[in-house]
Design a protein around this motif. Structure first.
Motif, short mmCIF file in Angstrom:
data_model
loop_
_atom_site.label_atom_id
_atom_site.label_comp_id
_atom_site.label_asym_id
_atom_site.label_seq_id
_atom_site.Cartn_x
_atom_site.Cartn_y
_atom_site.Cartn_z
N TYR A 11 0.75 -1.30 -0.27
CA TYR A 11 -0.13 0.27 -0.04
C TYR A 11 0.99 1.24 -0.03
N ASN A 12 1.04 1.92 -1.01
CA ASN A 12 1.83 3.04 -1.38
C ASN A 12 3.22 2.85 -0.57
N GLY A 13 3.84 1.70 -1.17
CA GLY A 13 4.96 1.20 -0.53
C GLY A 13 6.32 1.56 -1.85
N GLU A 14 6.15 2.48 -2.67
CA GLU A 14 7.12 2.65 -3.62
C GLU A 14 8.47 2.97 -3.11
N LYS A 15 8.73 3.36 -1.90
CA LYS A 15 10.04 3.99 -1.41
C LYS A 15 10.83 2.93 -1.24
N TYR A 16 10.34 1.93 -0.36
CA TYR A 16 11.12 0.78 0.09
C TYR A 16 11.13 -0.37 -0.68
N ASP A 39 -3.17 -3.01 -1.87
CA ASP A 39 -4.39 -2.64 -1.11
C ASP A 39 -4.91 -1.41 -1.50
N GLY A 40 -4.62 -0.86 -2.91
CA GLY A 40 -5.38 0.14 -3.30
C GLY A 40 -4.17 1.37 -3.26
N SER A 41 -3.08 1.00 -3.72
CA SER A 41 -1.93 2.18 -3.78
C SER A 41 -2.34 3.16 -4.78
N ALA A 42 -1.91 4.47 -4.37
CA ALA A 42 -1.96 5.71 -5.36
C ALA A 42 -0.79 6.26 -5.69
N ASP A 59 4.14 -12.50 -8.63
CA ASP A 59 2.53 -12.29 -9.11
C ASP A 59 1.97 -11.57 -8.34
N PHE A 60 1.10 -10.68 -8.79
CA PHE A 60 0.33 -9.73 -7.98
C PHE A 60 -1.28 -9.55 -8.40
N TYR A 61 -2.07 -9.36 -7.65
CA TYR A 61 -3.30 -8.76 -7.94
C TYR A 61 -3.59 -7.67 -7.25
N THR A 62 -4.68 -6.89 -7.49
CA THR A 62 -5.11 -5.54 -6.81
C THR A 62 -6.50 -5.96 -6.27
N GLY A 63 -6.84 -5.19 -5.27
CA GLY A 63 -8.32 -5.29 -4.72
C GLY A 63 -8.50 -3.81 -4.02
N GLU A 64 -9.62 -3.86 -3.44
CA GLU A 64 -10.01 -2.49 -2.68
C GLU A 64 -9.25 -2.72 -1.32
N ASN A 65 -9.14 -1.31 -0.88
CA ASN A 65 -8.48 -0.97 0.33
C ASN A 65 -9.22 -1.66 1.39
N MET A 66 -8.74 -2.61 2.07
CA MET A 66 -9.45 -3.28 3.13
C MET A 66 -8.51 -3.28 4.48
N GLY A 67 -7.38 -2.67 4.39
CA GLY A 67 -6.22 -2.89 5.53
C GLY A 67 -5.39 -4.00 5.53
N ASP A 74 -6.53 -12.43 2.96
CA ASP A 74 -6.95 -12.86 1.49
C ASP A 74 -5.78 -13.43 0.68
N LEU A 75 -4.76 -12.88 1.04
CA LEU A 75 -3.58 -13.58 0.27
C LEU A 75 -3.35 -14.98 0.59
N LEU A 76 -3.44 -15.37 1.83
CA LEU A 76 -3.48 -16.57 2.59
C LEU A 76 -4.42 -17.42 1.82
N SER A 77 -5.66 -17.11 1.59
CA SER A 77 -6.70 -17.81 1.07
C SER A 77 -6.66 -18.14 -0.35
N LYS A 78 -5.93 -17.06 -1.32
CA LYS A 78 -5.97 -17.29 -2.59
C LYS A 78 -4.72 -17.75 -3.02
N THR A 79 -3.51 -17.90 -2.36
CA THR A 79 -2.35 -18.35 -2.71
C THR A 79 -2.31 -19.77 -3.31
N SER A 80 -1.48 -20.04 -4.23
CA SER A 80 -1.37 -21.42 -4.43
C SER A 80 -0.63 -22.45 -3.46
N GLU A 81 -0.73 -23.53 -3.54
CA GLU A 81 -0.29 -24.40 -2.59
C GLU A 81 1.39 -24.27 -2.48
N ALA A 82 2.05 -24.64 -1.30
CA ALA A 82 3.50 -24.61 -1.10
C ALA A 82 3.65 -25.52 -0.18
N ASP A 83 4.92 -25.61 0.20
CA ASP A 83 5.34 -26.40 1.68
C ASP A 83 4.94 -25.30 2.75
N TYR A 84 5.57 -23.89 2.46
CA TYR A 84 5.38 -23.17 3.79
C TYR A 84 5.00 -21.87 3.21
#
Length: 298
Positions: A11-16, A39-42, A59-67, A74-84
């Motif tokens: 979210y508005n994380g361009e600097k770092y 999460d809705g970066s401007a 890989d990335f996707y966008t969504g409305e700002n939800m904090g 949401d990431l945890l529920s939508k990610t593909s399977e991995a070991d960790y």
């Protein structure tokens, strides 16, 4: 080589952001895949993500700002399977052994649900290390209902725990890290707390939570939460019961039930005050919890 899905909410994380992603890609001894939700970066965050995605870095996707809390879940529920799975903030720097250290700790516990988390090393915005207070949790489920200390940016969880966590979406969610830590202990998962920091936790005035280690600031923050009467402890306990009570062992159910029932019973709040199951490794938090119990604002 173990495969880790790194879940990064921006979210508005361009600097770092570029510096952080470079440290994620530099992890040793593991195969990493970076999965990002914006999460809705401007600012130019999306441009950076598009560029890195075109190069196969993430890989990335966008969504409305939800904090941050709901964005990470949401990431945890939508990610593909991995070991960790590992949570990443957008502005820190990971040491090269962060993930391999976490996985080594988790694999010593076998394949049952497991969670690793640990100490952070706060820095200023130029990554100069700052002094900090060592976190000393007891590591019980009862303490997790009282002490909200878990740092999501240090967390690594295995697939069995992730699969359980995604079976229930709480109506109330203050922060994803505190929620996941409490649920893991409620379910009897193997939880490992590392007292050695493997992350440079950048403090720059725009952190979603941040870490100010001065005693005065810490107490101001606690008293502000008490004055707001958000009652996050009680609400989190209710959500744990709604989502996971059927999976809990009898003794953890008893711990949860008394915590919830205290809301409507002064005598049970007095029992909570004296019950060692809710002992807390942080004396200041223990004192504030006692005050919140007496005021019925926990």
């Amino acid at each position: 080589m173990r495969r880790v899905r790194i879940l990064l909410s921006t979210y508005n994380g361009e600097k770092y952001l570029r510096e952080q992603i470079a440290s994620l890609k530099a992890q040793e001894g593991v195969e990493t895949e970076i999965f990002v939700r914006d999460d809705g970066s401007a600012d130019s965050t999306l441009d950076i993500l598009r560029e890195m995605s075109s190069k196969g870095v993430l890989d990335f996707y966008t969504g409305e700002n939800m904090g941050p809390a709901r964005s990470f879940m949401d990431l945890l529920s939508k990610t593909s399977e991995a070991d960790y799975y590992a949570f990443s903030d957008q502005d820190d720097v990971w040491m090269p052994d962060k993930l391999s250290t976490a996985i080594s700790a988790l694999e010593r516990q076998g394949y049952s649900p497991g969670l690793y988390l640990g100490q952070t090393q706060p820095t200023d915005d130029t990554l100069q290390k700052l002094p900090y207070r060592r976190v000393e949790p007891i590591g019980t489920f009862g303490e997790s209902l009282v002490y909200e200390f878990a740092a999501g940016c240090t967390m690594v969880l295995n697939k069995p725990l992730r699969n359980i966590l995604t079976t229930y979406k709480p109506d109330y969610l203050s922060m994803h890290d505190v929620w996941i830590y409490s649920v893991a202990l409620a379910l009897g998962a193997n939880v490992y707390y590392d007292h050695t920091a493997h992350i440079l936790y950048r403090q720059h005035g725009q952190n979603a939570i941040g870490q100010d280690n001065s005693l005065i600031t810490s107490w101001k923050r606690r008293l502000h939460r008490l004055a707001k009467s958000e009652q996050s402890r009680y609400k989190r306990a209710v959500e744990i019961k709604k989502g996971f009570y059927h999976r809990m062992a009898p003794h953890e159910r008893d711990t949860l039930d008394l915590f919830i029932e205290g809301k409507s019973s002064f005598s049970k709040r007095l029992r909570l005050l004296c019950d060692q199951r809710y002992s807390c490794g942080n004396p200041s938090t223990a004192k504030l919890f006692a005050i919140s119990l007496l005021l019925n604002q926990y």
